[in-house]
Design an enzyme around this catalytic site. Structure first.
Site, short mmCIF file in Angstrom:
data_model
loop_
_atom_site.label_atom_id
_atom_site.label_comp_id
_atom_site.label_asym_id
_atom_site.label_seq_id
_atom_site.Cartn_x
_atom_site.Cartn_y
_atom_site.Cartn_z
N ARG A 212 0.83 -0.92 0.23
CA ARG A 212 -0.01 -0.09 0.09
C ARG A 212 0.96 1.27 -0.02
NH1 ARG A 212 -5.28 -1.28 1.21
NH2 ARG A 212 -5.51 -3.26 1.99
N THR A 220 0.03 -0.11 -5.60
CA THR A 220 -0.94 -1.05 -6.51
C THR A 220 -1.86 -1.66 -5.68
OG1 THR A 220 0.81 -1.31 -8.22
CG2 THR A 220 -0.65 -3.17 -7.79
N ASP A 273 16.63 7.95 1.90
CA ASP A 273 16.38 7.41 0.99
C ASP A 273 17.64 6.77 0.53
OD1 ASP A 273 15.35 6.59 -1.34
OD2 ASP A 273 15.43 8.52 -2.54
#
Lengths: 510, 510
Positions: A212, A220, A273
């Site tokens: 999710r 998706t 990240d």
């Protein structure tokens, strides 16, 4: 001076209480400040306690409570997640102990000091994380220490292996189990919902489970949920995959590489990240899910996660290095990430785009269709019977002939078709161009942020519907996109942001 | 498609509630899962919200609540600290907004990526931290990124300046305001309580404020509290300092370098120990307190914070570099940190040691006396009228003549003498030597840990009383030390740890 050796016989327990607070991937214990046995403040500076009963034990960060409605001085409260993990009933007598840091935090401190860790070290860290022994600040410390330049490629491999081994692993008992993964960051890029029916229609096994959205406006799983049930127990999922050769389900119910979910709960809000963490996370999840062949999609663009081609190449090599050593057949595709893909951003809008393509509607978004066909084509070529270079044509044929749509309908039926169709948000506003000209840039982050504030993915019908894409001409006051929301507060948030910065750059036509 | 422009007029507020949970230096907001206006889950993944009313605003991490006894769907709860910071009354209508990361987290991410930050960057980070805009995981990210090798010496200077400027600053309007600081880690090393009366008796201004213990079994403030009030409002403290030339108070009431207290709440539980952070923290606090001259004590030993002489020298140079540029006259002394100093470890036991020395009792602990005289001697030499090398003799004379004791009594009276004297813990046990021989090592960490588990510093009478020190002979079963505790649970914790590992190494005599 008398040594009171008999005090160990005194009752030293508190009554367990479930405290209805969801502390999101961090165990929290609640102790009253006037606790009858343990002095809360003595524990608090060291932040962590171990709660035990009947041979079960759970670690938690301590909060001190001054309100007997939350816990009384005779009670020990646990947050929802900690209570479930502990697995004891309310009113169970529990002991509270000082708990030092998890032993693997010593390894994290070595990593902070710049040392290189080995396979055993990463295994120890990941085991403690999976057992919820790390507080969020400890998770942050590990992520920062192992972020960016902190992991060499061997360490990424060690981390991936440790994450893989920390959970369950599926064996499909087939020679070819394929998967695809996009590293994300491009709104509307819902290729998975096209690739899966194409590949499954061809007969290859593609047991796709998806996430999710965490910080994006739709995953998706959120989008598939517009059509069908995605929250399926593992047995049902396996049954569907065996019969349909594919599925489009949420991956959260399986305990595959569970460390990842915990790390992400800190990584995302911190905006970290790290390439190494990403590669380890993706590959461990795919291997745990039983994939033998994997296609990775790396979109490149000025507002994509990867901004330069040389970065994309370095990332490709890292995927290849780790993938080869973990024994997965891996290929990497680099795609255009300069703008959102398709038109809709948000679950219902993206589901609409997907269905237009499957139904071969003439105005279906072309870029999303092309992306999906390229990816499906490459995956089809994992099949030894497909001649190199012919995958794209086969994929296109499966889509154009309606076989992909038929497979999608079969998968929807198998997972459980949603009875009540989803409407777009009741509240909407068009964002207009301030001038005439040509669209020269669309900021992926800004569009995602607007859709997110509008309520996506929680409200399926919320999001952004793009009317203009790169190189399109616009008139002054012509609509660039429409924002949909369900709730007034969200609508205001999104509208204010869009009016402050639309995310579009319009320049004079030359 | 109608644009509902009038929805901004709808009431979008929740009722403020004070939730009796102390979340220890982290603002937490509590929102019911079925909140009538905001959907809690949409907020939760991003972790942070801004709560506002009447122009006031507070940032908080979000916890989702399932129990209407904690907050109802119409309420917004704030943890104790956040409620106080917000400064509004219960039932005030409040707005909740999505809050991104504090803007300076972008700088932290640049630091994580290995960049060097400048003065403006550190100023921005520290300002956000002081305004409680950072969650604990963000604080952890900053500390790890700027830990160990992460800060060059210019950056330590920038950080120190930023911390100094983030709070208030005292000006004593005198040319010579002295202070001392030990970097810590040696149990029982309570020199401050001897140095202050000696220096003040000489007439130099030494407005000493001290910390309470965070992870150690006693701080100077905890120990002084055995004799007198230490929690004094700034005005009272200033009055005492003007009249007595010194004080021994807790520094927590002044808003001096407030960023430090917040950073420490994460640094300590994580066990981070960055030299750069330490130097910036100490020097910013001392300058904020108005000191012009500062003596730093660095104990060196195998279980001290600093283990090697070369480390101590590097740290000395870092103190000198930053101190010179901040404009404080700074000297560094390197001392023996191979074992605890004095006999008592824990507030009441350490207070006893201090009083024995001030009263010139023949069995007063010699090492603590010597340490204090050396430090006081060096501080006295900051006085232009004291000839170089004569400070020690002057300090000894002040102590031996009883002038230091008299000054201590005057300071105790001025701060407010404690009416009820403090007893040692009711529970005690002697830890015996397993063999005859000579004490060859005493582990500072282990002794501190045992004293801490026994209840120190929260229970003033808890702690460890050492009967044997390095090079002492012991018989088999002879007591090495006695553990005191007030509460049975603590007593068990401490006794179990001491029996598992006494912290002593006894070897055969040769």
């Amino acid at each position: 001076m008398n040594t009171q050796a008999d005090i160990s016989k005194q009752p030293q327990t508190l009554q367990l209480k479930r405290v209805g607070i969801d502390t999101y991937q961090e165990n929290v214990a609640y102790l009253h400040r006037e606790c009858s046995i343990y002095r809360a403040e003595g524990f608090q500076a060291l932040a962590r306690v171990a709660i035990s009963a009947d041979g079960r034990r759970v670690m938690a960060v301590l909060n001190v409570v001054d309100d007997a409605n939350i816990v009384t001085p005779d009670e020990l409260g646990l947050s929802e997640q900690a209570f479930i993990q502990f697995g004891n009933e309310e009113k169970t007598p529990v002991r509270v102990d000082h708990a030092g840091q998890p032993s693997s935090m010593g390894l994290v401190r070595r990593k902070i000091a710049g040392e290189r860790l080995n396979q055993d070290d990463y295994t120890a860290i990941i085991e403690d994380i999976v057992q919820h022994q790390y507080s969020k600040m400890e998770l942050a410390a590990f992520l920062v220490a192992s972020g960016e330049s902190g992991l060499d490629r061997d360490e990424v491999l060690y981390l991936a292996k440790a994450m893989l081994e920390s959970g369950e692993r599926i064996d499909w008992d087939e020679p070819l189990v394929v998967d695809k993964h996009c590293i994300g960051g491009i709104p509307g890029n819902r290729t998975t919902m096209l690739v899966v029916p194409i590949i499954a229609a061809h007969g290859m096994l593609i047991p796709k489970t998806s996430s999710r959205a965490i910080t994006s406006p739709a995953g998706t799983a959120d989008t598939m949920e517009v059509f069908a049930e995605v929250n399926l127990p593992p047995e049902a999922l396996h049954h569907i995959v065996r019969h349909q050769r594919g599925c489009l389900a949420w991956g959260g119910t399986a305990r595959l590489a569970p460390a990842d979910d915990i790390l992400i709960s800190v990584e995302r809000p911190l905006g970290l990240d790290s390439r190494g963490q990403m590669v380890a996370s993706i590959l461990s999840k795919k291997l745990a899910a039983g994939s033998t062949h994997l296609l990775i999609d790396i979109p490149v663009g000025p507002t994509a996660k990867v901004r330069q081609m040389r970065e994309a190449l370095a990332l490709r090599k890292l995927f290849e290095f780790v993938g080869d050593r973990l024994g997965i057949h891996l290929e990497v595709i680099i795609s255009d990430g300069r703008q959102p893909v398709g038109r809709g951003v948000g679950p219902a809008l993206e589901a609409r785009d997907v269905m237009q393509i499957l139904e071969n509607q003439p105005d279906a978004p072309f870029d999303l269709r092309q992306n999906a066909l390229r990816l499906a084509g490459r995956i089809l070529e994992f099949d030894p019977d497909v001649r190199g270079g012919y995958g794209y044509a086969i994929a296109r044929d499966i889509l154009d002939s309606g076989r992909a749509l038929k497979k999608m309908q079969a998968i929807i039926e198998a997972q459980g078709r949603r009875r009540i169709s989803i409407e777009l948000g009741k509240l909407s506003i068009d964002i207009a161009s301030p001038r005439a000209g040509v669209v020269t840039a669309i900021d992926n982050f800004q569009i995602a942020h607007i859709a997110r504030l509008a309520g996506a993915p929680m409200d399926k019908g919320a999001g952004v519907d793009l009317f203009k894409k790169l190189d399109d001409r616009v008139e002054k006051d012509e609509s660039l996109y429409r924002v949909y929301a369900e709730f007034p507060a969200d609508f205001q948030f999104a509208r204010n942001l869009a009016k402050h910065n639309s995310g579009y750059i319009i320049k004079d036509e030359r």
